[in-house]
Every structure is written in C-alpha cells, then in structure tokens.
Motif scaffolding. Sequence first.
Motif, mmCIF file in Angstrom:
data_model
loop_
_atom_site.group_PDB
_atom_site.id
_atom_site.type_symbol
_atom_site.label_atom_id
_atom_site.label_comp_id
_atom_site.label_asym_id
_atom_site.label_seq_id
_atom_site.Cartn_x
_atom_site.Cartn_y
_atom_site.Cartn_z
ATOM 1 N N VAL A 126 -1.589 2.220 -0.578
ATOM 2 C CA VAL A 126 -2.029 2.565 0.777
ATOM 3 C C VAL A 126 -3.541 2.437 0.881
ATOM 4 N N LEU A 127 -3.987 1.689 1.882
ATOM 5 C CA LEU A 127 -5.409 1.582 2.202
ATOM 6 C C LEU A 127 -5.663 2.346 3.486
ATOM 7 N N ILE A 128 -6.676 3.211 3.463
ATOM 8 C CA ILE A 128 -7.018 4.019 4.637
ATOM 9 C C ILE A 128 -8.434 3.696 5.070
ATOM 10 N N ALA A 129 -8.589 3.301 6.322
ATOM 11 C CA ALA A 129 -9.906 3.017 6.889
ATOM 12 C C ALA A 129 -10.389 4.242 7.636
ATOM 13 N N GLY A 130 -11.511 4.805 7.205
ATOM 14 C CA GLY A 130 -12.067 6.007 7.813
ATOM 15 C C GLY A 130 -12.275 7.071 6.767
ATOM 16 N N GLY A 131 -13.112 8.066 7.094
ATOM 17 C CA GLY A 131 -13.390 9.098 6.105
ATOM 18 C C GLY A 131 -13.445 10.503 6.660
ATOM 19 N N GLY A 132 -12.865 10.732 7.845
ATOM 20 C CA GLY A 132 -12.872 12.051 8.443
ATOM 21 C C GLY A 132 -11.579 12.809 8.209
ATOM 22 N N ASN A 133 -11.376 13.833 9.017
ATOM 23 C CA ASN A 133 -10.218 14.704 8.874
ATOM 24 C C ASN A 133 -8.900 13.942 8.864
ATOM 25 N N ALA A 134 -8.696 13.045 9.832
ATOM 26 C CA ALA A 134 -7.428 12.308 9.918
ATOM 27 C C ALA A 134 -7.205 11.462 8.677
ATOM 28 N N ARG B 192 -14.425 4.933 -1.408
ATOM 29 C CA ARG B 192 -15.577 4.023 -1.479
ATOM 30 C C ARG B 192 -16.404 4.199 -0.215
ATOM 31 N N TYR B 193 -17.670 4.579 -0.409
ATOM 32 C CA TYR B 193 -18.593 4.760 0.717
ATOM 33 C C TYR B 193 -19.348 3.461 0.988
ATOM 34 N N ASP B 194 -20.092 3.449 2.090
ATOM 35 C CA ASP B 194 -20.851 2.248 2.489
ATOM 36 C C ASP B 194 -19.941 1.020 2.498
ATOM 37 N N THR B 195 -18.713 1.209 2.909
ATOM 38 C CA THR B 195 -17.727 0.135 2.825
ATOM 39 C C THR B 195 -17.065 -0.037 4.186
ATOM 40 N N GLU B 196 -17.506 -1.038 4.916
ATOM 41 C CA GLU B 196 -17.026 -1.270 6.278
ATOM 42 C C GLU B 196 -15.945 -2.343 6.304
ATOM 43 N N VAL B 197 -14.855 -2.064 6.999
ATOM 44 C CA VAL B 197 -13.811 -3.070 7.184
ATOM 45 C C VAL B 197 -14.305 -4.087 8.211
ATOM 46 N N VAL B 198 -14.370 -5.354 7.825
ATOM 47 C CA VAL B 198 -14.891 -6.386 8.721
ATOM 48 C C VAL B 198 -13.841 -7.423 9.101
ATOM 49 N N ASP B 199 -12.686 -7.398 8.428
ATOM 50 C CA ASP B 199 -11.626 -8.339 8.800
ATOM 51 C C ASP B 199 -10.288 -7.776 8.319
ATOM 52 N N LEU B 200 -9.243 -8.065 9.092
ATOM 53 C CA LEU B 200 -7.894 -7.649 8.728
ATOM 54 C C LEU B 200 -6.981 -8.860 8.711
ATOM 55 N N ARG C 255 -0.848 10.487 -1.135
ATOM 56 C CA ARG C 255 -0.943 10.662 -2.581
ATOM 57 C C ARG C 255 0.121 11.645 -3.065
ATOM 58 N N ARG C 256 0.326 12.711 -2.317
ATOM 59 C CA ARG C 256 1.374 13.662 -2.680
ATOM 60 C C ARG C 256 2.755 13.015 -2.565
ATOM 61 N N GLY C 257 2.834 11.938 -1.780
ATOM 62 C CA GLY C 257 4.079 11.186 -1.678
ATOM 63 C C GLY C 257 4.247 10.144 -2.762
ATOM 64 N N GLY C 258 3.321 10.125 -3.716
ATOM 65 C CA GLY C 258 3.458 9.247 -4.868
ATOM 66 C C GLY C 258 2.749 7.916 -4.775
ATOM 67 N N ALA C 259 2.000 7.675 -3.695
ATOM 68 C CA ALA C 259 1.330 6.389 -3.515
ATOM 69 C C ALA C 259 -0.065 6.392 -4.126
ATOM 70 N N SER C 260 -0.495 5.229 -4.594
ATOM 71 C CA SER C 260 -1.906 5.066 -4.954
ATOM 72 C C SER C 260 -2.677 4.814 -3.665
ATOM 73 N N VAL C 261 -3.840 5.450 -3.524
ATOM 74 C CA VAL C 261 -4.548 5.470 -2.236
ATOM 75 C C VAL C 261 -6.019 5.137 -2.420
ATOM 76 N N LEU C 262 -6.512 4.267 -1.536
ATOM 77 C CA LEU C 262 -7.941 3.994 -1.461
ATOM 78 C C LEU C 262 -8.414 4.305 -0.040
ATOM 79 N N VAL C 263 -9.483 5.103 0.061
ATOM 80 C CA VAL C 263 -10.135 5.406 1.335
ATOM 81 C C VAL C 263 -11.449 4.629 1.389
ATOM 82 N N VAL C 264 -11.640 3.846 2.449
ATOM 83 C CA VAL C 264 -12.914 3.139 2.624
ATOM 84 C C VAL C 264 -13.633 3.749 3.821
#
Length: 474
Positions: free
Chosen positions: A8-16, A150-158, A25-34
């Motif tokens: 799972v890739l998550i774009a954003g770093g706030g509450n949501a 990962r901080y300072d990491t902006e999504v620029v293309d999908l 992660r509690r569901g068993g997935a490896s997770v990266l937050v950018v």
Amino acid sequence: MTIRDYDVLIAGGGNAALCAAISARRGGASVLVVEAAPRFYRGGNTRHTRNMRCAHDSATETLSGPYYEEEFFEDLLRVTGGKTDEKLARMMIAESKDMLNWIVEQGVRFQPSLGGTLSLGRTNSFFLGGGRAMLNALYRTAEQLGVEVRYDTEVVDLDIVDGRFRSATVLHRGQRQSIAAKAFVAASGGFEANIDWLKEGWGEIAENFLIRGTPYNRGTVLKMLIESGAQQIGDPTQCHAVAIDARAPKYDGGIITRLDCVVFGIVVNRDAQRFYDEGEDVWPKRYAIWGRLVAAQPDQIAYIIFDARSLELFMPSLFPPVKAMTIPDLAGKLGVDASALEKTVSDFNAAVQPGTFDHTSLDDCRTEGLFPPKTHWARRIEEAPFYAYPVRPGITFTYLGVRVNEQSRMMMADGRPAANMFAAGEIMAGNVLGQGYAAGIGMTIGSVFGRIAGREAAAEVRANLPAPATMEIA
C-alpha cells in the motif's frame, strides 16, 4: 530510479493518511507514506487542529454528555443545507462512535471537556497538546508498526490504467523515483494553497484570501486523479473558510489567527456597513460561514467591532485588537469613514432590545427594526475603550474532490469503483460536506475514512495474493 514495491502506498502525511497507514499495517500490509512536506512541517492541516466531533451515547471522562447519531446528522444537515451524501454521512457518523476508543488505542490522548464560548464540551473531544501532539502520537504508532515514511517526497505522476493504480513517480531532493504498489490511498488534502486553482472558481478576489493551513496542499494528486478518470465531486468554490485576522501570514497561520468574537459585536465592511446577522446561531455551527461572507465584501476585508465588556469573552487572535477611546478614533485607526461607522454603531445601539445576555446559549438579546438584524447576543456597543479586529477570508481546506463509496474506494467517472484506489480526508470531504462546516468534522472525516481506506486497501492486497502452490500426492 525504482524503489522496492509496497503493498500500500499512501500519499499525504496528516491524520487521514496516518489512520490509513496504521489500519493497513494492522491488516498485514507493507505500507509506505510519502509526505511532500519536510519532517518539521509534516501533517498538513492536522498540525493546526484541536478537536474532533464524534457521536457517543453517554458522558465520558472527556465529554460532558451524550451526542447521539441523529443529533450529529441533524447538525450536519443544518450546516450543509442538506448538501451531503446521506448514506455516506450516516455511515461516517455511525463509525465515528468507535473512533474515540480506536484513536486512543493508537496513542492519542484527550483532555477534559471544555466549557466557555466554544460550546463544544459535549460534542467534541479535544486533543491533549493539540493537533501536533495528536499527529506525533500517530506517527510513533505507525513507525513502531513498521510503516515507512518518506518526507520531502512529492507525488508528481500517477500510472493508472482503466481504474487500476500501478505506480507513482515521486520527486525527492531533485531525484525522480518510481514506486509500485498493489493499492493506493490518496490522503493528500485539498488545493487551498494553489492560488491559481482558487482563481479558476473565485476569480481575482482569491488573491486576497489567506490560507490558514499548510502551503503544501496544492491539489497535485487530486488533479492527476481527475485527469486519470476518477469521478469528481463538489463545487470548486466551496470550502471551509472562516474570518481570520487580516494581519495573519499568507500561509500556515493556523488556529491562533482565527477570531471567535463575531457574536459579541458587529461586523462592518470597508464602507462601515453591517452585512449579516452576527448572532444567527451558536458559534461552532456558524463560524465557518464568515470566510465566504467576508469574501463577498469590497476588497475582501471586514472589521469586528466590540466594546470593553466583551474583551475577555472569547479566545483572542495572536495579534492584539485595535483599540481606541471613541468610535471616530477607532474608525481612523482602521481607515474607514468615521461618520459612517459612528452612524452604524448608533443605529445598532438604538435597535438593541432589553434581554438577558447569556453567551452559552441562544439568548433573547436581539435587535428590532434593523437590517440585517442581530438575533442573539445583541448588546449596545457603548463602554470604552472600543476594539476592532480586521479580518479576511481564511481558507482551511477545499471541498472539490473525488467521489468514494462506503469502502472509501474511489469511484471512476464511468460509475465503476476503482480497482485498487482509495481516498480519505480533505481530498474526498466533498462527499460529506457539500457546503458549510461544523467544528471538528474535518478530523472526523479524516479519521473515519482513513481507517476504512487502510483496512480496505489491505483487504484488496490480500484478496489478490497468488494462491499458494499445491502439490499432488500420488
């Protein structure tokens, strides 16, 4: 450059984003937050929040009484004028009842209920230490669970094909990197910090708007999702907009520049004319209308005028009020016409009717024969010194976003659910908030849909894992 794949890739770093990360992660997935922001400024608008609104059936250690689901829904209908997806809204409110316990389980602490002018002690839970403390607790839990950030990491293309996310290109310290994932959660906020985009809906007056929150919410991910076929929802001019101190910085002024004193005085525009009922309803339900009201005034500026009796009845701005011993002197300091302001105050004073002032409820202090009226908390402005705060529209977050279903799964423009894409927080708030705002509901949307998005993303990953190999026994 390609970095390793994640579930799972998550774009954003706030509450949501963090609720989604913890849930996945509690569901068993490896997770990266950018997170596009540097570490110090992580968390989007969550840094500036103080509380969240959740339904509950009885008083608790931190809430003074019950706030039933139906009352919550009625409050939502009132502030939105009925512009909400009822099915999603009712689901969110029902889910919110469990959030108070779940969020505490993630390390967040609440303080005892508040009294006073906010009138939120029964409906809203306040974070001990504020939004930044809440955010830090969620980051600690996420990282302890093994979520990578990962901080300072902006999504620029999908890379999205036929409603299926395949990978994202991010920019980190000038270097482009590709990240593949089995599921994607967009929790990257609205576009309120993108003045050019605001102008598309509001026109040139958007130049005079102040942005209460992060300068990093520019709507980059939202725009790419819409261009890739995600279904759009909401009005580009609808947003959480409040009246904030006009001396606030362009970005990131936060809660300390908001002004809660409208109900205790009168509000006049550049021409020293009142333009709306300052006593329409209790402040937590109506404070978010004042940004739009000020935006409609000449030069997008207004002034809250009150006297010495009201000075200590509200939470002040970071900046001191403008002070004068007479109304004409106050007008001179504000740069408005003295005779016009004096007449406006005089007409208001003459229209005030006898009543019993009570700042904690809808009292009977009102005006008569005045337009616009002041229907509650109307007291003569007559006790020197006199005070004023200059205010401008303060945009918190925008409501234009992507449509989701009850699994927080994005809906595509052709009506199909996305294969593996989910959304939570401000980027999908327009599903619930067609207009208007009630204090603390932004955090409710982020927490509830974040938790669902993470849970469903992890389930999507599990559902699409290759079946284990079997061996035929002779």
